[in-house]
Design an enzyme around this catalytic site. Structure first.
Site, PDB file in Angstrom:
ATOM      1  N   LYS A  24     -50.069 -29.471  81.527  1.00  0.00           N
ATOM      2  CA  LYS A  24     -50.273 -30.810  82.086  1.00  0.00           C
ATOM      3  C   LYS A  24     -51.220 -30.785  83.293  1.00  0.00           C
ATOM      4  O   LYS A  24     -51.885 -31.778  83.575  1.00  0.00           O
ATOM      5  CB  LYS A  24     -48.938 -31.416  82.513  1.00  0.00           C
ATOM      6  CG  LYS A  24     -47.888 -31.517  81.424  1.00  0.00           C
ATOM      7  CD  LYS A  24     -48.279 -32.482  80.326  1.00  0.00           C
ATOM      8  CE  LYS A  24     -47.108 -32.840  79.416  1.00  0.00           C
ATOM      9  NZ  LYS A  24     -46.623 -31.711  78.574  1.00  0.00           N
TER      10      LYS A  24
HETATM   11  C1  LIG Z   1     -46.253 -31.614  77.338  1.00  0.00           C
HETATM   12  C2  LIG Z   1     -46.073 -30.276  76.751  1.00  0.00           C
HETATM   13  C3  LIG Z   1     -46.225 -30.047  75.383  1.00  0.00           C
HETATM   14  C4  LIG Z   1     -46.515 -31.153  74.405  1.00  0.00           C
HETATM   15  O1  LIG Z   1     -47.791 -31.697  74.586  1.00  0.00           O
HETATM   16  P1  LIG Z   1     -48.125 -33.145  73.981  1.00  0.00           P
HETATM   17  O2  LIG Z   1     -49.473 -33.469  74.501  1.00  0.00           O
HETATM   18  O3  LIG Z   1     -47.075 -34.058  74.540  1.00  0.00           O
HETATM   19  O4  LIG Z   1     -48.055 -33.036  72.526  1.00  0.00           O
HETATM   20  C5  LIG Z   1     -46.085 -28.753  74.913  1.00  0.00           C
HETATM   21  N1  LIG Z   1     -45.779 -27.744  75.747  1.00  0.00           N
HETATM   22  C6  LIG Z   1     -45.613 -27.931  77.069  1.00  0.00           C
HETATM   23  C7  LIG Z   1     -45.245 -26.762  77.917  1.00  0.00           C
HETATM   24  C8  LIG Z   1     -45.766 -29.186  77.624  1.00  0.00           C
HETATM   25  O5  LIG Z   1     -45.613 -29.356  78.932  1.00  0.00           O
END
Ligand SMILES: *Cc1c(COP(=O)(O)O)cnc(C)c1O
Length: 493
Positions: A110
């Site tokens: 993120k």
């Molecule tokens: C948010 C997240 C995901 C999923 O990503 P999306 O964009 O919501 O599909 C997978 N792994 C981690 C560690 C995340 O923080």
């Protein structure tokens, strides 16, 4: 480049307005009228730094930003907050490559977008002469919250309110959010799961009376969730970067196709890969990896999206989602950019909790599969034993699904796994997978040292901070009371 809404094709707004608004008034998501093509030859792009490449990609989408504005957003984001100058390195691990997206401040992917979103938003507000204070409202399955808090903390003219499911995030994720001491940050646990939090936030966004009240008090909502185009676009960059790094290192030839495997929840990360493909990045399959909440796997198998099922709490909590918001952007593309069709399907989702796409809406770019909790644990242990590489639970879902894909198809296309979190963020599940008898009794925070002992991976600064700092957010509420909490946080009577 103009943006329109997936639910109302007559809308035309600029990138900066779309970033500010987050979500369209009709409930739809903003999408570019067309996906731009990357025009510079890869031979010219492959020696660019992450920041330089980010500019080349993002300028195609954010074309109402001046060169100076965009470059300043980029350099404010991808700096020494990341623990490697490469920002997102690609490493060879056994028969595949791993694109590490967790070198930012909160050690999950993120950060790749949330480190730049505040800059994009503040610049957008200036460009549009927005006088109101921006209130970032966010639902999180764990990682968005931490990263958004880190990104927006102490950013002028913003307040950020994060809602997370009380028992739906890891201990470390929770503490990381609750230690945020910047005055403009608000962190709230709710009794419910992620979908309850996300639905609650969407309802607040669409609540006219509340919006009016906010305006009267000099505030306006915006979103840091992956529905914001200002998060989607920065995520496209690293797919190009990974490809170009492999090209530069001689691991692939120019024009050679790659598969990308993406551990998926809200469908934001993999959608960025899809956009990259549409822009001209040579991609063969986009492999969508789910945990036991396998609603996307079923969708790719049957063309029916059905959220009517039990919500399962897994050890990859950031993927515990039954309503993948960003799928709406794919649906819109598959429906030939028809907002009418998209509206119809999304309405069905709202009313019946399910919809089926037409036979001619082809999803061949994607392959979907899922991993069970046991398979995830086995994958972590086996990968560590065999490759001496420690996976977090989310990335392990992707590796397991890739193994399944490989044995099913025999496809020899070189493959990159998007690694979305550092194992240090999920110490409990990772070390239980390695040896539950040995590590089972040690608390989540002390397991940090054990990970260090077995892997020798540098302990991230984020973890030191989490261990050291005191918790300063204690609000717990129910989904029904989210509005009251917002008004209270903003001191509105
Ligand atoms: C948010 C997240 C995901 C999923 O990503 P999306 O964009 O919501 O599909 C997978 N792994 C981690 C560690 C995340 O923080």
């Amino acid at each position: 480049m103009k943006y329109t809404s997936t639910r109302d094709n007559s809308i035309r707004i600029n990138a900066s307005e779309a970033i500010l608004k987050g979500l369209s008034v009709d409930g739809g998501l903003f999408v570019p009228l067309e996906i731009p093509k990357i025009e510079k030859p890869f031979s010219e792009l492959k020696d660019l730094s992450y920041k330089e490449l980010a500019y080349e990609v993002m300028k195609l989408y954010f074309d109402d930003f001046s060169e100076e504005e965009l470059k300043s957003c980029i350099s404010g984001a991808y700096d020494e907050k990341f623990d490697t100058p490469l920002i997102a390195p690609t490493k060879k691990v056994g028969n595949k490559y791993v694109l590490e997206l967790w070198h930012g401040k909160t050690i999950a992917f993120k950060d790749m977008a949330l480190s730049i979103l505040p800059h994009l938003m503040v610049t957008s507000a200036k460009k549009n002469n927005a006088k109101n204070k921006i209130v970032i409202l966010t639902a999180t399955s764990g990682d968005t919250g931490g990263a958004a808090l880190a990104g927006f903390s102490n950013v002028e003219n913003t307040e950020i309110i994060v809602f997370y499911p009380k028992d739906g995030v890891s201990r470390i994720q929770e503490k990381q959010m609750r230690i945020q001491d910047a005055k403009n940050t608000h962190v709230v646990a709710i009794h419910g799961n992620f979908d309850d939090a996300q639905t609650g936030v969407k309802d607040l966004f669409n609540n006219e009376e509340l919006n009016k009240k906010l305006l009267e008090n000099g505030y306006q909502f915006s979103s840091a969730n992956s529905i914001n185009i200002g998060r989607l676009v920065p995520q496209i960059v690293y797919y190009f970067y990974s490809y170009l790094n492999l090209l530069k290192d001689g691991e692939i030839k120019e024009g050679e196709k790659l598969n990308f495997v993406v551990p998926t929840g809200n469908f934001g990360n993999i959608l960025a890969a899809y956009y990259a493909k549409e822009m001209g990045l040579p991609i063969n399959k986009l492999i969508c990896a789910s945990n036991e909440n396998k609603v996307l796997f079923d969708f790719f198998e049957t063309k029916e999206y059905d959220r009517n099922r039990e919500f399962i709490l897994t050890n990859s909590p950031s993927m515990d989602i039954l309503i993948s918001s960003n799928l709406e952007r794919l649906i819109y593309r598959l429906a030939g950019n028809s907002s009418e069709k998209t509206n119809q399907l999304m309405n069905k989702l709202k009313v019946d909790g399910k919809y089926k796409i037409d036979e001619d809406m082809k999803t061949d770019d994607f392959y979907g599969n899922f991993a069970t909790e046991e398979e995830v644990a086995n994958t972590i242990r086996k990968t560590f034993e065999k490759e001496n590489y420690l996976l977090d639970t989310h990335t392990a879902v992707a590796v397991n699904v890739y193994d399944k894909y490989l044995s099913k198809t025999g496809d020899e296309t070189k493959t990159v796994i998007a690694s979305t979190a550092s194992p240090y963020k999920f110490t409990r599940s990772v070390m239980d997978a390695i040896d539950s008898e040995k590590y089972g009794k040690i608390d989540d925070f002390s397991l940090v040292d054990k990970i260090y002992e077995i892997s020798n991976m540098t302990i991230p600064a984020a973890i030191d901070e989490i261990k050291r700092k005191e918790v300063c957010h204690n609000t717990v509420t129910t989904p029904e009371k989210m509005q009251d909490v917002v008004l209270c946080a903003l001191n509105i009577k």
